[in-house]
Design a protein around this motif. Sequence first.
Motif, PDB file in Angstrom:
ATOM      1  N   ALA A  64       0.980 -24.138  -6.485  1.00 47.24           N
ATOM      2  CA  ALA A  64      -0.195 -23.275  -6.338  1.00 47.24           C
ATOM      3  C   ALA A  64      -0.265 -22.695  -4.928  1.00 47.24           C
ATOM      4  N   PRO A  65      -0.703 -21.439  -4.805  1.00 51.24           N
ATOM      5  CA  PRO A  65      -0.856 -20.840  -3.476  1.00 51.24           C
ATOM      6  C   PRO A  65      -1.905 -21.600  -2.645  1.00 51.24           C
ATOM      7  N   GLN A  66      -1.527 -21.979  -1.440  1.00 52.08           N
ATOM      8  CA  GLN A  66      -2.412 -22.695  -0.525  1.00 52.08           C
ATOM      9  C   GLN A  66      -2.894 -21.712   0.538  1.00 52.08           C
ATOM     10  N   LEU A  67      -4.206 -21.551   0.637  1.00 53.87           N
ATOM     11  CA  LEU A  67      -4.792 -20.594   1.585  1.00 53.87           C
ATOM     12  C   LEU A  67      -5.220 -21.332   2.846  1.00 53.87           C
ATOM     13  N   ARG A  68      -4.890 -20.748   4.002  1.00 52.39           N
ATOM     14  CA  ARG A  68      -5.347 -21.286   5.281  1.00 52.39           C
ATOM     15  C   ARG A  68      -5.638 -20.103   6.197  1.00 52.39           C
ATOM     16  N   HIS A  69      -6.151 -20.376   7.366  1.00 52.65           N
ATOM     17  CA  HIS A  69      -6.495 -19.323   8.316  1.00 52.65           C
ATOM     18  C   HIS A  69      -5.846 -19.608   9.667  1.00 52.65           C
ATOM     19  N   THR A  70      -5.413 -18.557  10.336  1.00 56.94           N
ATOM     20  CA  THR A  70      -4.853 -18.675  11.679  1.00 56.94           C
ATOM     21  C   THR A  70      -6.022 -18.804  12.669  1.00 56.94           C
ATOM     22  N   PRO A  71      -5.753 -19.157  13.938  1.00 56.64           N
ATOM     23  CA  PRO A  71      -6.843 -19.264  14.926  1.00 56.64           C
ATOM     24  C   PRO A  71      -7.652 -17.971  15.086  1.00 56.64           C
ATOM     25  N   ASP A  72      -7.032 -16.826  14.847  1.00 53.28           N
ATOM     26  CA  ASP A  72      -7.779 -15.565  14.949  1.00 53.28           C
ATOM     27  C   ASP A  72      -8.337 -15.128  13.590  1.00 53.28           C
ATOM     28  N   ASN A  73      -8.493 -16.078  12.656  1.00 56.64           N
ATOM     29  CA  ASN A  73      -9.129 -15.900  11.353  1.00 56.64           C
ATOM     30  C   ASN A  73      -8.360 -14.990  10.385  1.00 56.64           C
ATOM     31  N   MET A  74      -7.054 -14.891  10.537  1.00 62.73           N
ATOM     32  CA  MET A  74      -6.219 -14.145   9.591  1.00 62.73           C
ATOM     33  C   MET A  74      -5.863 -15.076   8.442  1.00 62.73           C
ATOM     34  N   GLU A  75      -5.995 -14.586   7.209  1.00 67.66           N
ATOM     35  CA  GLU A  75      -5.675 -15.403   6.039  1.00 67.66           C
ATOM     36  C   GLU A  75      -4.167 -15.454   5.819  1.00 67.66           C
ATOM     37  N   VAL A  76      -3.676 -16.655   5.481  1.00 71.19           N
ATOM     38  CA  VAL A  76      -2.263 -16.871   5.176  1.00 71.19           C
ATOM     39  C   VAL A  76      -2.200 -17.721   3.918  1.00 71.19           C
ATOM     40  N   ALA A  77      -1.396 -17.286   2.931  1.00 70.70           N
ATOM     41  CA  ALA A  77      -1.200 -18.075   1.716  1.00 70.70           C
ATOM     42  C   ALA A  77       0.283 -18.373   1.573  1.00 70.70           C
ATOM     43  N   GLU A  78       0.578 -19.612   1.187  1.00 67.59           N
ATOM     44  CA  GLU A  78       1.959 -20.039   0.960  1.00 67.59           C
ATOM     45  C   GLU A  78       2.060 -20.634  -0.429  1.00 67.59           C
ATOM     46  N   MET A  79       3.178 -20.380  -1.089  1.00 62.86           N
ATOM     47  CA  MET A  79       3.462 -20.993  -2.383  1.00 62.86           C
ATOM     48  C   MET A  79       4.966 -21.082  -2.560  1.00 62.86           C
ATOM     49  N   MET A  80       5.364 -21.930  -3.478  1.00 68.38           N
ATOM     50  CA  MET A  80       6.776 -22.059  -3.811  1.00 68.38           C
ATOM     51  C   MET A  80       7.010 -21.380  -5.157  1.00 68.38           C
ATOM     52  N   GLY A 107      -3.179 -11.741   5.142  1.00 69.03           N
ATOM     53  CA  GLY A 107      -4.333 -10.859   5.012  1.00 69.03           C
ATOM     54  C   GLY A 107      -4.838 -10.747   3.582  1.00 69.03           C
ATOM     55  N   LYS A 108      -5.048  -9.511   3.139  1.00 68.46           N
ATOM     56  CA  LYS A 108      -5.566  -9.247   1.801  1.00 68.46           C
ATOM     57  C   LYS A 108      -4.616  -9.777   0.724  1.00 68.46           C
ATOM     58  N   THR A 109      -3.330  -9.673   0.965  1.00 67.71           N
ATOM     59  CA  THR A 109      -2.337 -10.186   0.010  1.00 67.71           C
ATOM     60  C   THR A 109      -2.487 -11.688  -0.144  1.00 67.71           C
ATOM     61  N   ALA A 110      -2.766 -12.395   0.941  1.00 65.06           N
ATOM     62  CA  ALA A 110      -2.943 -13.848   0.884  1.00 65.06           C
ATOM     63  C   ALA A 110      -4.145 -14.217   0.019  1.00 65.06           C
ATOM     64  N   SER A 111      -5.268 -13.546   0.222  1.00 64.79           N
ATOM     65  CA  SER A 111      -6.456 -13.866  -0.579  1.00 64.79           C
ATOM     66  C   SER A 111      -6.234 -13.507  -2.047  1.00 64.79           C
ATOM     67  N   GLU A 112      -5.501 -12.433  -2.324  1.00 61.19           N
ATOM     68  CA  GLU A 112      -5.176 -12.057  -3.709  1.00 61.19           C
ATOM     69  C   GLU A 112      -4.275 -13.114  -4.350  1.00 61.19           C
ATOM     70  N   MET A 113      -3.275 -13.576  -3.611  1.00 65.32           N
ATOM     71  CA  MET A 113      -2.385 -14.616  -4.132  1.00 65.32           C
ATOM     72  C   MET A 113      -3.172 -15.870  -4.482  1.00 65.32           C
ATOM     73  N   HIS A 114      -4.061 -16.296  -3.589  1.00 65.14           N
ATOM     74  CA  HIS A 114      -4.828 -17.526  -3.796  1.00 65.14           C
ATOM     75  C   HIS A 114      -5.794 -17.389  -4.965  1.00 65.14           C
ATOM     76  N   ALA A 115      -6.437 -16.246  -5.107  1.00 68.01           N
ATOM     77  CA  ALA A 115      -7.453 -16.051  -6.135  1.00 68.01           C
ATOM     78  C   ALA A 115      -6.872 -15.782  -7.524  1.00 68.01           C
ATOM     79  N   ASN A 116      -5.729 -15.110  -7.605  1.00 69.82           N
ATOM     80  CA  ASN A 116      -5.269 -14.591  -8.893  1.00 69.82           C
ATOM     81  C   ASN A 116      -4.033 -15.250  -9.485  1.00 69.82           C
ATOM     82  N   TYR A 117      -3.350 -16.112  -8.740  1.00 65.27           N
ATOM     83  CA  TYR A 117      -2.087 -16.656  -9.238  1.00 65.27           C
ATOM     84  C   TYR A 117      -2.104 -18.180  -9.202  1.00 65.27           C
ATOM     85  N   GLN A 118      -1.426 -18.781 -10.177  1.00 64.20           N
ATOM     86  CA  GLN A 118      -1.387 -20.235 -10.283  1.00 64.20           C
ATOM     87  C   GLN A 118      -0.022 -20.689 -10.769  1.00 64.20           C
TER      88      GLN A 118
END
Length: 155
Positions: free
Chosen positions: A13-29, A50-61
């Motif tokens: 599953a995509p894991q969402l986290r934030h960088t120190p400057d509040n940029m969204e980052v999503a990682e998945m295998m 960014g926006k792609t990370a939030s889309e990955m986290h919200a829409n894909y499993q």
Amino acid sequence: MNNCILMVEISSAPQLRHTPDNMEVAEMMVMFPGLRADDPPATLRVVGWGKTASEMHANYQVGDRVIIEGRLGMRTVERPEGFKEKRADLTVQRIYRVNGEFNLGNMATPAPAIPSYEPSIPVSTYQQPDPTPVSTYQSAAPTYSQDYDSDDIPF
């Protein structure tokens, strides 16, 4: 140019986290079939920003089949055994859900058969059009009237 397009299945599953400057980052295998039928599926880490990370986290499993377009990169990982290992990452630029089945070789069930094609004009009534006449070609290259001997050429 560094552009890669892969058809894959999400394996974690995509894991969402934030960088120190509040940029969204999503990682998945993700995984895709090996080169040969007896090879195990290959896995790849996919990163979205960014926006792609939030889309990955919200829409894909896990289990979703997607087409991912992105940039391929290499990173060095320090292993607990004391050596460094290079691994590939794909930074997502675009991601598309695959609606329906596709064949991932040894990872999935076979894709459904392709439906038969019915032409709109019955083959028996189709007549090929008459060929059009071909115009004659005239060269636009200049013609030379003077003949040269091999002694006249300076090389």
